[in-house]
Write an enzyme that holds these catalytic residues in place. Structure first.
Site, PDB file in Angstrom:
ATOM      1  N   HIS A   1      -9.889  12.196  15.269  1.00 43.73           N
ATOM      2  CA  HIS A   1     -10.647  12.000  16.626  1.00 43.73           C
ATOM      3  C   HIS A   1     -12.042  12.593  16.800  1.00 43.73           C
ATOM      4  O   HIS A   1     -12.775  12.540  17.330  1.00 43.73           O
ATOM      5  CB  HIS A   1      -9.723  12.404  17.679  1.00 43.73           C
ATOM      6  CG  HIS A   1      -9.899  11.744  18.796  1.00 43.73           C
ATOM      7  ND1 HIS A   1     -11.232  11.247  19.550  1.00 43.73           N
ATOM      8  CD2 HIS A   1      -8.979  11.125  19.851  1.00 43.73           C
ATOM      9  CE1 HIS A   1     -11.140  10.608  20.577  1.00 43.73           C
ATOM     10  NE2 HIS A   1      -9.893  10.319  20.737  1.00 43.73           N
TER      11      HIS A   1
ATOM     12  N   ASP B   1      -9.128  -8.689  10.990  1.00 43.50           N
ATOM     13  CA  ASP B   1      -8.597 -10.209  10.421  1.00 43.50           C
ATOM     14  C   ASP B   1      -9.081  -9.888   8.849  1.00 43.50           C
ATOM     15  O   ASP B   1     -10.070  -9.949   8.802  1.00 43.50           O
ATOM     16  CB  ASP B   1      -9.314 -11.357  10.983  1.00 43.50           C
ATOM     17  CG  ASP B   1      -8.778 -12.634  10.358  1.00 43.50           C
ATOM     18  OD1 ASP B   1      -8.160 -12.292   9.495  1.00 43.50           O
ATOM     19  OD2 ASP B   1      -9.358 -13.791  10.492  1.00 43.50           O
TER      20      ASP B   1
END
Length: 443
Positions: free
Chosen positions: A155, A388
């Site tokens: 993070h 994708d």
């Protein structure tokens, strides 16, 4: 047993480092990128997410090739964290690479679904602890040809917005398409303090606190009694909830779905906990500074750019008053985290006070219990479902990994793609029944 990963065997086949692809002119590997004030104030930890894809899915080698290619544009992920002699943190762009693991499961995806939030999910991604790599990937193939992608990212390098942009770019690279838009790597010029500085808001006790306070109460002996309950809210229920929350709105405008749902969950969890009415409870809510700062910071900015709103109330008021009371508190506190607030934070964090007073971030994943407070991490606007790799369809399933921190909620769009929302709510076991009982009540 369906939905129970314990009933399957996940076997690691290989593990290696993937480095950025060489674009013809190898960049220097000694560059240091200092962490910005927003990087330094966020969570010092890895976060993990899990994707599931149905076939047709490209080969692991194609996904790996795409990863290598996208890392050439996001070199920070292939670097390592370090500190200079003065203790200032930075990212070393040394192209050491990200961890890439190939694994297999001994069953079909259909038999394993739906996955319940449990420790068994940890087998689908590398460990979050004690690793030097800033990104780790695990590809787990099922016997039906389906693919689970476990992804962990540190993070301190980037927030959820920037990380989701990276994931979408990884998919583009895996399909041989241009990475567009390209990330914006400037971590300095957007956050220049004003001269003279104007500390117009309180930041001690909000984003920062003293180290003594930080070190107290980091754990709880009851942490093993925490379960993560997944709850599904249909689009129809959310419409009704929003209408209920917006009754008598002082702005004469409806509250957002997010504000309405967080208000509902705040009241639900508070009631289920059985807290004393005189206690004060607050919710920590992330606010993306890209749209708050003026001039706006481009969406392509790669790094952290988040501060937090902290709506708070007495338990008795929160539970006793109508839903719109909580929704209004949330709306008003989030609205206050505006350009002026962000500028005040920049001035404060750049003033040297943090270092001279030995202040540390209040953002802390070391706690296992947040009671009487909550934290809500909303992924509703992140393009996680746009990943994708070449199958031509969105992910079949997407969820956070197992984070059993009591009171730390994750909210994300349902994989059904119909406008419904899933919430992952960690609670003590003894609070779950009370939470379930009122979960779909609008009274």
């Amino acid at each position: 047993m369906p939905g129970d990963p314990k009933a399957m065997m996940v076997r690691v086949e290989s593990s290696r480092l993937v480095k950025p692809s060489d674009q013809g002119h190898p960049p220097p590997t000694t560059l240091r990128v200092p962490l910005s004030i927003f990087d330094k104030v966020t969570y010092d930890t890895h976060i993990a997410v899990i994707y599931a894809f149905r076939p047709p899915i490209p080969s692991n080698s194609m996904v790996e090739k795409g990863l290598s290619r996208v890392l050439s544009e996001y070199r920070e992920w292939a670097g390592r964290l370090g500190k200079d002699p003065e203790g200032n943190p930075f990212i070393l762009l040394n192209d050491e690479g990200v961890r890439f693991i190939e694994a297999s499961a001994d069953t079909t995806l259909d038999k394993a679904m739906p996955f319940k939030p449990s420790a068994a999910l940890l087998s689908f991604h590398p460990s979050l602890h004690g690793v030097a790599e800033l990104v780790q990937v695990q590809l787990t193939r099922f016997t039906c040809g389906s693919l689970m992608v476990g992804f962990t990212a540190h993070h301190l390098v980037a927030d959820g917005h920037a990380t989701s942009n990276f994931l979408v770019a990884w998919g583009l690279a895996s399909r041989g398409l241009a990475i567009d838009p390209l990330p914006l790597h400037d971590r300095a010029s957007f956050f220049v303090p004003r001269s003279p500085p104007r500390l117009e808001f309180k930041h001690r006790g909000v984003e920062f606190m003293t180290r003594n306070k930080f070190d107290k109460g980091k754990d709880n002996p009851l942490k093993d009694d925490i379960v993560v309950h997944r709850v599904h809210f249909t689009k129809e229920f959310l419409h009704k909830l929003k209408a209920q929350a917006s009754l008598g709105s002082k702005s004469n405008r409806p509250y957002t779905t997010f504000e309405s749902l967080v208000a509902h969950l705040w009241r639900l969890v508070t009631r289920a906990r059985g807290l004393d009415g005189c206690e004060t409870t607050h919710v920590r809510i992330s606010v993306n500074g890209r749209t708050r700062l003026s001039p706006r910071v481009p969406n392509e900015y790669f790094g952290n750019l988040v501060l937090w709103a902290f709506p708070r109330a007495k338990v008795a008021e929160l539970i006793g008053k109508p839903l719109q009371f909580a929704a209004e508190l949330i709306h008003d506190e989030v609205a206050k985290v505006n350009d002026g607030y962000f500028r005040s934070f920049i001035d404060f964090a750049s003033s040297g006070v943090v270092e001279s007073e030995n202040l540390v971030p209040t953002a802390d994943m070391g706690k296992s219990v947040l009671c009487p407070n909550l934290e809500v991490d909303s992924w509703l606007r992140f393009p996680f479902y746009d990943l994708d790799f070449g199958g031509g369809a969105p992910p079949y399933y997407f969820m956070p990994s197992y984070f059993p921190v009591e009171g730390m909620l994750f909210i994300l769009p349902s994989s059904m793609g119909d406008g419904s929302i899933d919430a992952f709510v960690p609670l003590f076991c003894h609070s779950v029944d009370a939470f379930k009982q009122d979960c779909y009540s609008l009274v």
